[in-house]
Structures are given as structure tokens and as C-alpha cells.
Design an enzyme around this catalytic site. Structure first.
Site, PDB file in Angstrom:
ATOM      1  N   LYS A   3       0.527   2.204   0.974  1.00  0.00           N
ATOM      2  CA  LYS A   3       1.917   2.365   0.526  1.00  0.00           C
ATOM      3  C   LYS A   3       2.654   3.451   1.326  1.00  0.00           C
ATOM      4  O   LYS A   3       2.027   4.241   2.035  1.00  0.00           O
ATOM      5  CB  LYS A   3       1.923   2.690  -0.967  1.00  0.00           C
ATOM      6  CG  LYS A   3       1.428   1.530  -1.850  1.00  0.00           C
ATOM      7  CD  LYS A   3       1.563   1.896  -3.323  1.00  0.00           C
ATOM      8  CE  LYS A   3       1.193   0.732  -4.227  1.00  0.00           C
ATOM      9  NZ  LYS A   3       1.391   1.075  -5.661  1.00  0.00           N
ATOM     10  N   TYR A  43       6.754  -7.536  -6.106  1.00  0.00           N
ATOM     11  CA  TYR A  43       6.402  -7.014  -7.433  1.00  0.00           C
ATOM     12  C   TYR A  43       7.091  -7.766  -8.569  1.00  0.00           C
ATOM     13  O   TYR A  43       7.238  -7.237  -9.673  1.00  0.00           O
ATOM     14  CB  TYR A  43       6.696  -5.516  -7.519  1.00  0.00           C
ATOM     15  CG  TYR A  43       5.606  -4.651  -6.929  1.00  0.00           C
ATOM     16  CD1 TYR A  43       4.331  -4.604  -7.502  1.00  0.00           C
ATOM     17  CD2 TYR A  43       5.823  -3.863  -5.804  1.00  0.00           C
ATOM     18  CE1 TYR A  43       3.324  -3.805  -6.981  1.00  0.00           C
ATOM     19  CE2 TYR A  43       4.819  -3.055  -5.265  1.00  0.00           C
ATOM     20  CZ  TYR A  43       3.573  -3.036  -5.863  1.00  0.00           C
ATOM     21  OH  TYR A  43       2.578  -2.251  -5.348  1.00  0.00           O
ATOM     22  N   ASN A 106       1.275   6.024  -5.275  1.00  0.00           N
ATOM     23  CA  ASN A 106      -0.179   6.137  -5.448  1.00  0.00           C
ATOM     24  C   ASN A 106      -0.998   5.564  -4.281  1.00  0.00           C
ATOM     25  O   ASN A 106      -2.095   5.047  -4.474  1.00  0.00           O
ATOM     26  CB  ASN A 106      -0.605   5.560  -6.801  1.00  0.00           C
ATOM     27  CG  ASN A 106      -0.238   4.090  -6.948  1.00  0.00           C
ATOM     28  OD1 ASN A 106       0.292   3.488  -6.023  1.00  0.00           O
ATOM     29  ND2 ASN A 106      -0.543   3.515  -8.092  1.00  0.00           N
ATOM     30  N   HIS A 109      -2.195  -0.300  -2.717  1.00  0.00           N
ATOM     31  CA  HIS A 109      -2.140  -1.446  -3.645  1.00  0.00           C
ATOM     32  C   HIS A 109      -3.385  -2.290  -3.438  1.00  0.00           C
ATOM     33  O   HIS A 109      -3.839  -2.449  -2.306  1.00  0.00           O
ATOM     34  CB  HIS A 109      -0.894  -2.287  -3.348  1.00  0.00           C
ATOM     35  CG  HIS A 109      -0.915  -3.639  -4.008  1.00  0.00           C
ATOM     36  ND1 HIS A 109      -0.523  -3.821  -5.309  1.00  0.00           N
ATOM     37  CD2 HIS A 109      -1.322  -4.848  -3.559  1.00  0.00           C
ATOM     38  CE1 HIS A 109      -0.674  -5.105  -5.624  1.00  0.00           C
ATOM     39  NE2 HIS A 109      -1.157  -5.751  -4.577  1.00  0.00           N
ATOM     40  N   GLU A 120      -0.548 -12.856  -2.111  1.00  0.00           N
ATOM     41  CA  GLU A 120      -0.098 -11.635  -1.435  1.00  0.00           C
ATOM     42  C   GLU A 120      -0.447 -11.661   0.056  1.00  0.00           C
ATOM     43  O   GLU A 120       0.326 -11.172   0.891  1.00  0.00           O
ATOM     44  CB  GLU A 120      -0.694 -10.417  -2.148  1.00  0.00           C
ATOM     45  CG  GLU A 120      -0.084 -10.260  -3.543  1.00  0.00           C
ATOM     46  CD  GLU A 120      -0.701  -9.175  -4.414  1.00  0.00           C
ATOM     47  OE1 GLU A 120      -0.178  -8.944  -5.516  1.00  0.00           O
ATOM     48  OE2 GLU A 120      -1.711  -8.560  -3.998  1.00  0.00           O
TER      49      GLU A 120
HETATM   50  N1  UDP Z   1       3.736   2.111 -11.457  1.00  0.00           N
HETATM   51  C1  UDP Z   1       4.637   3.107 -11.791  1.00  0.00           C
HETATM   52  N2  UDP Z   1       4.615   3.610 -13.076  1.00  0.00           N
HETATM   53  C2  UDP Z   1       3.738   3.164 -14.028  1.00  0.00           C
HETATM   54  C3  UDP Z   1       2.830   2.141 -13.676  1.00  0.00           C
HETATM   55  C4  UDP Z   1       2.859   1.637 -12.394  1.00  0.00           C
HETATM   56  O1  UDP Z   1       5.431   3.529 -10.964  1.00  0.00           O
HETATM   57  O2  UDP Z   1       3.776   3.661 -15.154  1.00  0.00           O
HETATM   58  C5  UDP Z   1       3.750   1.563 -10.081  1.00  0.00           C
HETATM   59  C6  UDP Z   1       2.545   2.050  -9.272  1.00  0.00           C
HETATM   60  O3  UDP Z   1       2.966   2.217  -7.915  1.00  0.00           O
HETATM   61  C7  UDP Z   1       1.578   0.904  -9.423  1.00  0.00           C
HETATM   62  C8  UDP Z   1       2.525  -0.298  -9.389  1.00  0.00           C
HETATM   63  O4  UDP Z   1       3.651   0.131 -10.113  1.00  0.00           O
HETATM   64  O5  UDP Z   1       0.612   0.893  -8.398  1.00  0.00           O
HETATM   65  C9  UDP Z   1       1.977  -1.574  -9.996  1.00  0.00           C
HETATM   66  O6  UDP Z   1       1.522  -1.308 -11.305  1.00  0.00           O
HETATM   67  P1  UDP Z   1       0.130  -1.880 -11.832  1.00  0.00           P
HETATM   68  O7  UDP Z   1       0.089  -1.657 -13.301  1.00  0.00           O
HETATM   69  O8  UDP Z   1      -0.052  -3.287 -11.328  1.00  0.00           O
HETATM   70  O9  UDP Z   1      -0.947  -0.896 -11.154  1.00  0.00           O
HETATM   71  P2  UDP Z   1      -2.016  -1.153  -9.983  1.00  0.00           P
HETATM   72  O10 UDP Z   1      -2.468  -2.583 -10.091  1.00  0.00           O
HETATM   73  O11 UDP Z   1      -1.296  -0.858  -8.682  1.00  0.00           O
HETATM   74  O12 UDP Z   1      -3.108  -0.171 -10.246  1.00  0.00           O
HETATM   75 MG    MG Z   2      -1.419  -4.366 -10.187  1.00  0.00          MG
END
Ligand code: UDP
Ligand code: MG
Length: 131
Positions: A3, A43, A106, A109, A120
């Protein structure tokens, strides 16, 4: 996908090294940048969540490095390697524990199913970019 925060911090090499050392084969890889519209498309599944707007803004804020990876049990093993969404909850030694700045920025992905990995991968790469 590495990212924007991790690419900007110069962690592309360190993260790619961890991915290869964990036994993943890099089938395709490039540096590119998403428009807010394309980030929104990527997304789409999160469009009802409160952080969707910020997420699209952040994901289009700078270059990213998408990859297609190959391994037995790749989806599950990769989720283990990257750690929990919130870096404060990510297990020590995981990519997010080491490189993520916050729950939104974070570092990385990972696809959450084989079906989404297919979708994807096709979002970023044509058949000619897969080796
Ligand atoms: N995210 C965020 N706030 C939250 C949860 C998720 O900004 O409270 C963002 C974060 O970058 C995350 C992405 O949205 O990686 C997708 O969320 P997901 O729950 O799918 O998490 P992941 O699969 O990436 O662990
Ligand atoms: Mg996810």
C-alpha cells in the site's frame, strides 16, 4: 498489494523479501497508482462501511505495488504473514506489525479468498504480465 504508506516509506524491497522468504513465488509485480475511482472499484465490497471514503482517498494517495503470488494454501498463509488489520493487534514479526503505521495505512493488502484473489489479480494484470 503493498500500500501507499509502505511504498512511500521505502519498504517495497524489505516486504518483497519477506514474501519470497515465506515461500511465495512472485508471478506478477509492478509499481502503479490508482485513481480514487479505481480505488473505489477495488474496495467496492466495503462501500457501505464508514471508512470507505477515507480508504479510497488513501489508496489513491501514492504509488502501490500489486503482485500475484503463488503457493500451496496461499490465501490463508499470506493472511498469516501479513497479520491483523490493526497493526496494534498484529502478531509480532508479521508484515503489518513491522511496517504498518495505523489501521488504515496498514502497509499491505491480502486477498481473503481464492475467488477474490482471482478477481483482484485480474484487476491489476493481463495474461501477458504473468510469468
Ligand atoms: N480499514 C480502515 N479502518 C477500519 C478497518 C479497515 O481504514 O476500521 C481499511 C484498512 O486499510 C484495511 C482495509 O480498510 O486493510 C480493508 O478492510 P478489511 O476489513 O478487509 O481488512 P484487511 O482484509 O485488509 O485486513
Ligand atoms: Mg479484506
Amino acid at each position: 498489494m503493498i500500500k501507499p504508506d509502505a511504498v512511500a516509506a521505502g519498504n517495497t524491497g524489505a516486504i518483497s523479501k519477506m514474501i519470497e522468504e515465506a515461500g511465495f513465488r512472485i508471478v506478477a509485480m509492478k509499481k502503479t497508482k490508482l485513481s480514487a475511482e479505481l480505488a473505489g472499484q477495488f474496495y467496492e465490497i466495503h462501500k457501505e462501511r464508514p471508512f470507505y471514503g477515507e480508504l479510497c482517498k488513501y489508496m489513491s494517495s501514492g504509488p502501490i505495488v500489486p503482485m500475484i503470488l503463488e503457493k500451496e494454501n496461499a490465501v490463508e498463509d499470506f493472511r498469516k504473514l501479513i497479520g491483523a488489520t490493526d497493526p496494534k493487534k498484529a502478531a509480532p514479526g508479521t508484515i503489518r506489525a513491522l511496517f504498518a503505521k495505523s489501521i488504515d495505512a496498514n502497509a499491505i493488502h491480502g486477498s481473503d479468498s481464492d475467488a477474490n484473489a482471482e478477481i483482484e489479480g485480474n484487476f491489476f494484470f493481463s495474461q501477458f504480465e504473468r510469468l
